[in-house]
Scaffold this motif. Sequence first.
Motif, PDB file in Angstrom:
ATOM      1  N   ASN A  28      22.427  52.646 -18.910  1.00  0.00           N
ATOM      2  CA  ASN A  28      22.740  51.389 -18.240  1.00  0.00           C
ATOM      3  C   ASN A  28      21.833  50.284 -18.758  1.00  0.00           C
ATOM      4  O   ASN A  28      20.695  50.535 -19.128  1.00  0.00           O
ATOM      5  N   TYR A  54      18.411  48.529 -15.025  1.00  0.00           N
ATOM      6  CA  TYR A  54      18.563  49.986 -14.984  1.00  0.00           C
ATOM      7  C   TYR A  54      18.174  50.651 -16.304  1.00  0.00           C
ATOM      8  O   TYR A  54      18.357  51.851 -16.478  1.00  0.00           O
ATOM      9  N   LEU A  57      27.558  49.345 -18.884  1.00  0.00           N
ATOM     10  CA  LEU A  57      27.248  50.332 -17.866  1.00  0.00           C
ATOM     11  C   LEU A  57      27.762  51.677 -18.359  1.00  0.00           C
ATOM     12  O   LEU A  57      28.813  51.755 -19.005  1.00  0.00           O
TER      13      LEU A  57
END
Length: 184
Positions: free
Chosen positions: A13, A17, A52
């Motif tokens: 990510n 993240y 992502l």
Amino acid sequence: MNPRTLFIASIGNPGRYRNTRHSAGHTLLDALTPLLLTKLPPVYKTWASPSLMNASGQKLIRELESFKRTNTTALTLVILHDELEKPIGKVVVKRGGPEKASLRGHNGLKDIFKWLEKKKLYQQGNNPLLSVLRIGVGIGRPDSRSPEDVANYVLSKMDGGELDAVKRAAVSVVDILAEEIGGK
């Protein structure tokens, strides 16, 4: 073994993240890159997914197709990813797609194989010009099995010891890649 070219892709990510357990594939690629420069001939490309994890397949396939156009040799797609349930830093190698070894609910891997099949680049492993090597690095697991606790665990930042364990895994991964290209 015929020499192969490697497309080494990490999934995880982005942004806040980036240093979480779920992005252990990116951490592994960061540690692996300097080793590749000194240990492997230049028959590879590295790429870190900017998406992502669960939506990384389409961009990965676009990059893979572009790379394929410039290479006529047999190609191995190497996917570096996190591996829940395995001890931190343990390297797990699986060849092929879900027909060979379960994706174990890994949504990033599921998305990649969905796009590989959609673009007819991988059909139950029947393409001799493209093989897939999945290299997971262990991130452990929380005691709880609740989906919410697991999600919180994988999206939490790794501590210093965990980061070091994932980075140390790069030493064994470079040997695996050298064997894959026939350079060992």
